[in-house]
Design a protein around this motif. Structure first.
Motif, PDB file in Angstrom:
ATOM      1  N   ASP A 122       0.856  -1.182   0.000  1.00 36.06           N
ATOM      2  CA  ASP A 122       0.000   0.000   0.000  1.00 36.06           C
ATOM      3  C   ASP A 122       0.895   1.236   0.000  1.00 36.06           C
ATOM      4  OD1 ASP A 122      -1.954   1.922   0.223  1.00 36.06           O
ATOM      5  OD2 ASP A 122      -2.148   1.704   2.393  1.00 36.06           O
ATOM      6  N   LEU A 123       0.950   1.903  -1.133  1.00 38.55           N
ATOM      7  CA  LEU A 123       1.741   3.120  -1.264  1.00 38.55           C
ATOM      8  C   LEU A 123       0.829   4.324  -1.498  1.00 38.55           C
ATOM      9  CD1 LEU A 123       4.697   1.732  -3.412  1.00 38.55           C
ATOM     10  CD2 LEU A 123       4.574   2.037  -0.936  1.00 38.55           C
ATOM     11  N   ARG A 361      -6.443  10.893 -12.208  1.00 39.27           N
ATOM     12  CA  ARG A 361      -5.830  11.656 -11.121  1.00 39.27           C
ATOM     13  C   ARG A 361      -4.305  11.524 -11.156  1.00 39.27           C
ATOM     14  NH1 ARG A 361      -9.464  10.530  -5.827  1.00 39.27           N
ATOM     15  NH2 ARG A 361      -8.129  12.194  -5.020  1.00 39.27           N
ATOM     16  N   ASP A 362      -3.633  12.652 -10.965  1.00 38.61           N
ATOM     17  CA  ASP A 362      -2.167  12.649 -10.989  1.00 38.61           C
ATOM     18  C   ASP A 362      -1.606  11.758  -9.884  1.00 38.61           C
ATOM     19  OD1 ASP A 362      -2.159  14.404 -13.122  1.00 38.61           O
ATOM     20  OD2 ASP A 362      -1.912  16.199 -11.870  1.00 38.61           O
ATOM     21  N   GLU A 363      -2.291  11.701  -8.747  1.00 42.20           N
ATOM     22  CA  GLU A 363      -1.801  10.880  -7.635  1.00 42.20           C
ATOM     23  C   GLU A 363      -1.719   9.409  -8.024  1.00 42.20           C
ATOM     24  OE1 GLU A 363      -4.338  13.118  -7.639  1.00 42.20           O
ATOM     25  OE2 GLU A 363      -4.992  13.466  -5.578  1.00 42.20           O
ATOM     26  N   THR A 364      -2.636   8.969  -8.889  1.00 45.41           N
ATOM     27  CA  THR A 364      -2.635   7.564  -9.299  1.00 45.41           C
ATOM     28  C   THR A 364      -1.368   7.229 -10.060  1.00 45.41           C
ATOM     29  OG1 THR A 364      -5.051   7.661  -9.459  1.00 45.41           O
ATOM     30  CG2 THR A 364      -3.959   5.770 -10.459  1.00 45.41           C
ATOM     31  N   ARG A 365      -0.994   8.088 -10.985  1.00 44.03           N
ATOM     32  CA  ARG A 365       0.234   7.825 -11.749  1.00 44.03           C
ATOM     33  C   ARG A 365       1.465   7.850 -10.838  1.00 44.03           C
ATOM     34  NH1 ARG A 365      -0.200   7.924 -17.375  1.00 44.03           N
ATOM     35  NH2 ARG A 365      -2.246   8.586 -18.156  1.00 44.03           N
ATOM     36  N   GLU A 366       1.478   8.724  -9.850  1.00 42.16           N
ATOM     37  CA  GLU A 366       2.601   8.766  -8.917  1.00 42.16           C
ATOM     38  C   GLU A 366       2.658   7.495  -8.086  1.00 42.16           C
ATOM     39  OE1 GLU A 366       5.881   9.561  -6.822  1.00 42.16           O
ATOM     40  OE2 GLU A 366       5.182  10.642  -8.602  1.00 42.16           O
TER      41      GLU A 366
END
Length: 474
Positions: A122-123, A361-366
């Motif tokens: 889980d990141l 969402r940008d967070e998903t790619r990160e």
């Protein structure tokens, strides 16, 4: 001890502004650590709700939730259901971050490390998905009372197009995509769209992802294995077998072969594409296990009339949502869509909306980039521990392929490994039922166990490899 909510928010905001630039969730987590270490956020302080702090700092709730989750995992913060998130007391006992399953009786109490399949750490996914559910619940959507239609999923399909922008798929429009219940469901949908007749023939690699065979069996297809070499499928053998059996479909994973981790180079892909074109059959490419950025042309790009493609988010984001993507040649999109509509109408609309939200969402790619980096750490650990033996590996593969030394058979080695607290997947699971299985095992990268436990498990495997039995065990 308590601190007024607005004072806490002001304190966090000031600390946030003092941090150097970087990914916002890291900046926020650093600010919180600093505030706690310097006493600005004392033990027991209740932190602002995710949405309130996100609004104050000008970021998404998912970013705040990810920072909270990171510090909760480190026991810096404590999350209490229904109450909120608090600064932990230093004498609090930290709950176990990594969970292992006890072995069956008779194994001296060694804890089992499951390397049977890959498992994601889980990141930030959990917080991101939970925030997605919250966002979804706030939508006043009358579609919750209607049957889904093809147009209902247009936005999510377009999100998939954008999500796969790194894959050379040729001309791609959202109408070419059907959302499936994982990649395995996508494979079954493609087979139902392609195969004709009472006993169609499906070709698979001689070592192949078992899901290909299982899906073919469900549609009563005959399965024929195609020989491989170090570059993948042998084109001359493919041509001969396809002609002899009048094959209708070839299933393959050229970007990252499961289970051997080999990559089919561009020259070989073009040779295989030529065989498929001359033979007039279809080819299905499964790209669901590769974690990296695809560099070579897909078969869908090489064969616009015959190339089908399947992928999912199971290995890069989460397998729990069971969402995949089946992509048809543009001239045959209606065949794939008809199979889905006749079979299950489509995904549940809320699930499709959630996926559309996550993929944009940008967070998903990160998070996906973080998953790749963490997986690479575990792969390198495996190579360091087992590098003296014959292994196939790739830093962006969620497994390694271990060819066993003389004295070991796959089934016997798997039993011996389990006795040492390590679960593996033997080569028999990837081989034809009546065919030859090499003396090899696949080792999954389980990043849900601590790296030290993973390395200890590899050490036990190394001792088995270095000390094969005097007699070959079967």
């Amino acid at each position: 001890m308590g601190v007024e909510k607005n004072i806490v928010t002001d304190t966090i905001s000031a600390l946030f502004e003092e941090q150097p630039e970087g990914p916002k969730y890291r900046v926020l987590s650093s600010a919180l650590r600093r505030g706690i270490d310097q006493g600005h956020l004392p033990e027991g302080t209740r932190l602002p709700p995710v949405r309130d702090l996100a609004w104050r700092l000008g970021m998404t709730p998912g970013t705040v939730a990810r920072a909270y989750t990171l510090l909760t995992d480190e026991n810096v913060l404590t999350a209490e259901v229904g109450r909120g998130t608090f600064v932990s007391y230093k004498d609090e006992e930290r709950p176990p971050l990594y969970i292992t399953r006890p072995m069956t009786p008779g194994t001296d109490g060694i804890e089992m490390v499951n390397l049977f399949t890959a498992r994601l750490p889980d990141l930030g996914q959990i917080a991101l998905i939970n925030d997605g559910f919250r966002r979804l619940a706030e939508r006043p959507d009358r579609a919750l009372l209607d049957y889904p239609t093809a147009s209902s999923f247009a936005a999510t399909r377009q999100a998939v197009v954008d999500w796969l922008d790194h894959v050379p798929l040729g001309s791609l429009q959202h109408e070419d995509i059907v959302l499936s219940h994982g990649a395995q469901s996508g494979i079954s949908l493609v087979m139902q769209a392609v195969l004709r007749g009472r006993r169609p023939v499906v070709l698979v690699e001689e070592l192949a992802y078992p899901g290909f065979r299982r899906a073919a069996e469900l549609v009563r297809a005959e399965i024929v294995s195609v020989p491989m070499d170090e570059d993948g499928i042998v084109p001359s053998a493919l041509a001969e077998l396809a002609h002899r059996h009048e094959a209708q479909l070839l299933c393959t994973s050229p970007e990252l072969h499961n289970p051997t981790a080999l990559v089919t180079p561009p020259k070989r892909r073009h040779e295989i594409a030529d065989v498929v074109r001359r033979g007039g059959f279809d080819i299905l490419e499964d790209d669901s296990t590769f974690l990296g950025e695809t560099r070579s042309e897909s078969y869908r790009a090489l064969l616009p009339e015959h190339g089908w493609f399947v992928s999912s988010i199971s290995k890069t984001l989460t397998p729990a949502l069971r969402v995949g993507f089946a992509i048809a040649p543009q001239s045959r999109r209606s065949e794939l869509r008809r199979v889905a509509e006749n079979g299950f109408f489509g995904l549940a609309k809320p699930l499709a909306d959630l996926i559309g939200d996550l993929l944009t969402r940008d967070e998903t790619r990160e998070i996906v980039r973080s998953v790749r980096r963490r997986n690479a750490v575990y792969v390198r650990a495996a190579v360091n521990a087992l590098g003296g033996h014959d292994i196939g590996w790739h830093e962006e593969a969620p497994f390694v392929w271990l060819r066993l030394p003389s004295g070991w058979r796959a089934a016997a080695f798997s039993r011996a490994a389990e006795a040492q607290g390590v679960q593996l997947r033997p080569a028999e699971e990837f081989s034809p039922r009546n065919g030859f299985a090499p003396h090899a095992v696949r080792i999954g990268m389980n990043a849900q166990v601590a790296l030290s436990d993973f390395e200890a498990a590899l050490g036990r495997l190394r001792r088995l490899l270095d000390n094969p039995p005097e007699q070959i065990l079967v």
